[in-house]
Write a protein that holds these residues in place. Structure first.
Motif, PDB file in Angstrom:
ATOM      1  N   ILE A   1     -14.503  92.649   1.088  1.00  0.00           N
ATOM      2  CA  ILE A   1     -13.473  93.280   1.916  1.00  0.00           C
ATOM      3  C   ILE A   1     -12.469  93.996   1.014  1.00  0.00           C
ATOM      4  N   THR A   2     -12.256  95.265   1.301  1.00  0.00           N
ATOM      5  CA  THR A   2     -11.329  96.098   0.530  1.00  0.00           C
ATOM      6  C   THR A   2     -10.410  96.811   1.530  1.00  0.00           C
ATOM      7  N   PRO A   3      -9.467  97.627   1.037  1.00  0.00           N
ATOM      8  CA  PRO A   3      -8.620  98.394   1.969  1.00  0.00           C
ATOM      9  C   PRO A   3      -9.413  99.295   2.917  1.00  0.00           C
ATOM     10  N   LYS A   4     -10.659  99.598   2.596  1.00  0.00           N
ATOM     11  CA  LYS A   4     -11.461 100.469   3.456  1.00  0.00           C
ATOM     12  C   LYS A   4     -11.740  99.822   4.817  1.00  0.00           C
ATOM     13  N   ALA A   5     -11.569  98.493   4.913  1.00  0.00           N
ATOM     14  CA  ALA A   5     -11.726  97.837   6.217  1.00  0.00           C
ATOM     15  C   ALA A   5     -10.613  98.274   7.159  1.00  0.00           C
ATOM     16  N   ASP A   6      -9.391  98.405   6.649  1.00  0.00           N
ATOM     17  CA  ASP A   6      -8.277  98.911   7.462  1.00  0.00           C
ATOM     18  C   ASP A   6      -8.505 100.376   7.832  1.00  0.00           C
ATOM     19  N   VAL A   7      -9.103 101.142   6.923  1.00  0.00           N
ATOM     20  CA  VAL A   7      -9.379 102.558   7.190  1.00  0.00           C
ATOM     21  C   VAL A   7     -10.290 102.685   8.414  1.00  0.00           C
ATOM     22  N   TYR A   8     -11.317 101.840   8.470  1.00  0.00           N
ATOM     23  CA  TYR A   8     -12.238 101.864   9.612  1.00  0.00           C
ATOM     24  C   TYR A   8     -11.481 101.574  10.915  1.00  0.00           C
ATOM     25  N   SER A   9     -10.665 100.527  10.911  1.00  0.00           N
ATOM     26  CA  SER A   9      -9.916 100.163  12.122  1.00  0.00           C
ATOM     27  C   SER A   9      -9.003 101.301  12.557  1.00  0.00           C
ATOM     28  N   PHE A  10      -8.359 101.946  11.588  1.00  0.00           N
ATOM     29  CA  PHE A  10      -7.477 103.069  11.915  1.00  0.00           C
ATOM     30  C   PHE A  10      -8.271 104.209  12.549  1.00  0.00           C
ATOM     31  N   GLY A  11      -9.484 104.458  12.065  1.00  0.00           N
ATOM     32  CA  GLY A  11     -10.309 105.513  12.651  1.00  0.00           C
ATOM     33  C   GLY A  11     -10.591 105.268  14.118  1.00  0.00           C
ATOM     34  N   MET A  12     -10.817 104.010  14.470  1.00  0.00           N
ATOM     35  CA  MET A  12     -11.070 103.691  15.879  1.00  0.00           C
ATOM     36  C   MET A  12      -9.807 103.931  16.708  1.00  0.00           C
ATOM     37  N   VAL A  13      -8.647 103.574  16.169  1.00  0.00           N
ATOM     38  CA  VAL A  13      -7.389 103.820  16.877  1.00  0.00           C
ATOM     39  C   VAL A  13      -7.163 105.322  17.057  1.00  0.00           C
ATOM     40  N   LEU A  14      -7.514 106.109  16.045  1.00  0.00           N
ATOM     41  CA  LEU A  14      -7.375 107.567  16.148  1.00  0.00           C
ATOM     42  C   LEU A  14      -8.160 108.114  17.338  1.00  0.00           C
ATOM     43  N   LEU A  15      -9.397 107.678  17.475  1.00  0.00           N
ATOM     44  CA  LEU A  15     -10.212 108.146  18.610  1.00  0.00           C
ATOM     45  C   LEU A  15      -9.618 107.702  19.941  1.00  0.00           C
ATOM     46  N   GLU A  16      -9.039 106.514  19.966  1.00  0.00           N
ATOM     47  CA  GLU A  16      -8.421 106.036  21.204  1.00  0.00           C
ATOM     48  C   GLU A  16      -7.161 106.830  21.535  1.00  0.00           C
ATOM     49  N   LEU A  17      -6.425 107.268  20.530  1.00  0.00           N
ATOM     50  CA  LEU A  17      -5.255 108.114  20.767  1.00  0.00           C
ATOM     51  C   LEU A  17      -5.661 109.421  21.436  1.00  0.00           C
ATOM     52  N   VAL A  18      -6.793 109.959  21.025  1.00  0.00           N
ATOM     53  CA  VAL A  18      -7.277 111.220  21.588  1.00  0.00           C
ATOM     54  C   VAL A  18      -7.850 111.018  22.987  1.00  0.00           C
ATOM     55  N   SER A  19      -8.610 109.942  23.164  1.00  0.00           N
ATOM     56  CA  SER A  19      -9.355 109.763  24.417  1.00  0.00           C
ATOM     57  C   SER A  19      -8.611 108.975  25.489  1.00  0.00           C
ATOM     58  N   GLY A  20      -7.673 108.108  25.078  1.00  0.00           N
ATOM     59  CA  GLY A  20      -6.953 107.296  26.049  1.00  0.00           C
ATOM     60  C   GLY A  20      -7.787 106.187  26.657  1.00  0.00           C
ATOM     61  N   VAL A  21      -8.906 105.827  26.029  1.00  0.00           N
ATOM     62  CA  VAL A  21      -9.744 104.734  26.535  1.00  0.00           C
ATOM     63  C   VAL A  21     -10.094 103.789  25.396  1.00  0.00           C
ATOM     64  N   ARG A  22     -10.374 102.537  25.765  1.00  0.00           N
ATOM     65  CA  ARG A  22     -10.819 101.546  24.789  1.00  0.00           C
ATOM     66  C   ARG A  22     -12.169 101.956  24.201  1.00  0.00           C
ATOM     67  N   ASN A  23     -12.331 101.678  22.917  1.00  0.00           N
ATOM     68  CA  ASN A  23     -13.597 102.051  22.282  1.00  0.00           C
ATOM     69  C   ASN A  23     -14.767 101.230  22.799  1.00  0.00           C
ATOM     70  N   THR A  24     -14.484 100.137  23.492  1.00  0.00           N
ATOM     71  CA  THR A  24     -15.564  99.301  24.038  1.00  0.00           C
ATOM     72  C   THR A  24     -15.965  99.708  25.449  1.00  0.00           C
ATOM     73  N   GLU A  25     -15.264 100.678  26.038  1.00  0.00           N
ATOM     74  CA  GLU A  25     -15.583 101.128  27.385  1.00  0.00           C
ATOM     75  C   GLU A  25     -16.636 102.235  27.326  1.00  0.00           C
ATOM     76  N   ILE A  26     -17.748 102.016  27.975  1.00  0.00           N
ATOM     77  CA  ILE A  26     -18.827 103.006  27.969  1.00  0.00           C
ATOM     78  C   ILE A  26     -18.427 104.206  28.824  1.00  0.00           C
ATOM     79  N   GLN A  27     -18.488 105.391  28.224  1.00  0.00           N
ATOM     80  CA  GLN A  27     -18.175 106.622  28.941  1.00  0.00           C
ATOM     81  C   GLN A  27     -19.437 107.166  29.599  1.00  0.00           C
ATOM     82  N   GLY A  28     -19.306 108.279  30.299  1.00  0.00           N
ATOM     83  CA  GLY A  28     -20.456 108.838  31.010  1.00  0.00           C
ATOM     84  C   GLY A  28     -21.626 109.089  30.075  1.00  0.00           C
ATOM     85  N   SER A  29     -22.648 108.270  30.151  1.00  0.00           N
ATOM     86  CA  SER A  29     -23.772 108.366  29.227  1.00  0.00           C
ATOM     87  C   SER A  29     -24.972 107.636  29.820  1.00  0.00           C
ATOM     88  N   MET A  30     -26.156 108.066  29.404  1.00  0.00           N
ATOM     89  CA  MET A  30     -27.378 107.402  29.851  1.00  0.00           C
ATOM     90  C   MET A  30     -27.818 106.334  28.856  1.00  0.00           C
TER      91      MET A  30
END
Length: 343
Positions: A223-252
């Motif tokens: 475990i290095t600081p890159k673990a925090d980098v990954y978590s921040f990336g997920m938060v970034l996508l949630e800031l843009v999308s307004g949905v939890r990363n665990t919620e499945i969006q329209g997809s097959m």
């Protein structure tokens, strides 16, 4: 015990040592619960000098008084606009309590993950928030970008500017508080295991929250600081999308194969349609001429942060520069589903 720990020799201007009785009175016998988390419960209180505080009663704290004092001194030395300020502590009667500044607007998740639609007639107010039909503030694109940048800078400070190498280990919207003018402040930093910069880290007990944990936690890798980098990336996508990363969006795609970053990558870089991943509540206020650069930087930066291999992710210092637009961002590789074999 206080004498043997040197607690009576706190530096001038350092964290105040509160008695348990003082904090019990300030919180009205710990009656106003404002938050619950992995490290403990948080209560709102008012000190005798009328300062409003957040009182965190820690639970399952490892080690003795000396180790707790060591953590307190480290946390107290961390000063950054985007970190919640520690004002004091209590180590009495077996209690481990931290006293923080009170951050008035609550945590980011309350603003990102809520029901309600915004109609075309809604407009952005001077505060930078929209109001939905339930009168809850909805953050506009400018505020979301400033939140992303502020959080990135504060994590970079923890990783790269502190004397001690501090890993947060639980970056998520619940640990990002919003102050005046929605200025973001990270909470719970310094409570995970601390290591010196020259040490590489292997943490035996897993930290973090499902959906935000880097692959190396699951794989039991270093475990290095890159673990925090990954978590921040997920938060970034949630800031843009307004949905939890665990919620499945329209997809097959079957749920077992669903991976939020892969879905977002395909929308943005294959279908070339960034608008498909935008928060629907403020989608109508998105103007590509005004917002495209910032939103595009957020999405591209997120994809680099979410690379499966830690060495492929940028440092948080570089992440901040990527968001600022002061370094070029090359097109990222598609994030993979780390929990499925590529064989």
């Amino acid at each position: 015990m206080a004498r043997t720990l040197g607690l009576e020799f706190l530096p001038a201007g350092g964290p105040k040592r509160f008695s348990y009785a003082e904090l019990k009175a300030a919180t009205k016998d710990f009656s106003n619960l404002i938050g619950k988390g992995g490290f403990g419960d948080v209560y709102k209180g008012v000190l005798t000098d009328q300062r409003v505080v957040a009182v965190k009663c820690l639970k399952n704290v490892a080690g003795g008084d000396a180790e707790f004092w060591a953590e307190v001194t480290i946390i107290a030395r961390m000063h950054h606009l985007n970190l919640v300020r520690l004002w004091g502590f209590c180590a009495e009667k077996g209690q481990r309590i931290l006293v923080y500044e009170y951050v008035p607007n609550g945590s980011l998740d309350k603003y990102l993950f809520q029901p309600g639609r915004v109609t075309p007639s809604d407009s952005v107010e001077e505060t930078g928030v929209l109001i939905d039909d339930e009168r809850k503030p909805i953050l506009d694109w400018g505020i979301r970008y400033r939140i992303a940048l502020g959080v990135a800078r504060s994590i970079a400070y923890l990783h790269e500017e502190c004397l001690e190498w501090v890993l947060h280990c639980d970056i998520k919207p619940e640990n990002i508080l919003l102050g005046d003018d929605f200025c973001p402040k990270i909470s719970d930093f310094g409570l995970a295991k601390l290591k010196k910069k020259e040490d590489m880290v292997t943490i035996s007990r897993m930290h973090g929250t499902r959906g935000y944990m880097a692959p190396e936690w699951i794989k039991a890798d270093q475990i290095t600081p890159k673990a925090d980098v990954y978590s921040f990336g997920m938060v970034l996508l949630e800031l843009v999308s307004g949905v939890r990363n665990t919620e499945i969006q329209g997809s097959m795609i079957e749920s077992d194969d669903w991976y939020f970053p892969r879905w977002a990558f395909d929308k943005v870089f294959k279908e070339m349609n960034v608008e498909d991943i935008l928060d629907r509540r403020i989608k109508n206020s998105y103007d590509s001429r005004v917002h495209f650069d910032a939103v595009n930087r957020m999405v591209q930066t997120a994809m680099w942060c979410l690379q499966d291999r830690p060495e492929m992710r940028p440092s948080m210092g570089k992440v901040a520069k990527m968001l600022e637009g002061t370094v070029d961002i090359t097109e990222p590789k598609k994030p993979t589903i780390f929990f499925l074999s590529d064989d």
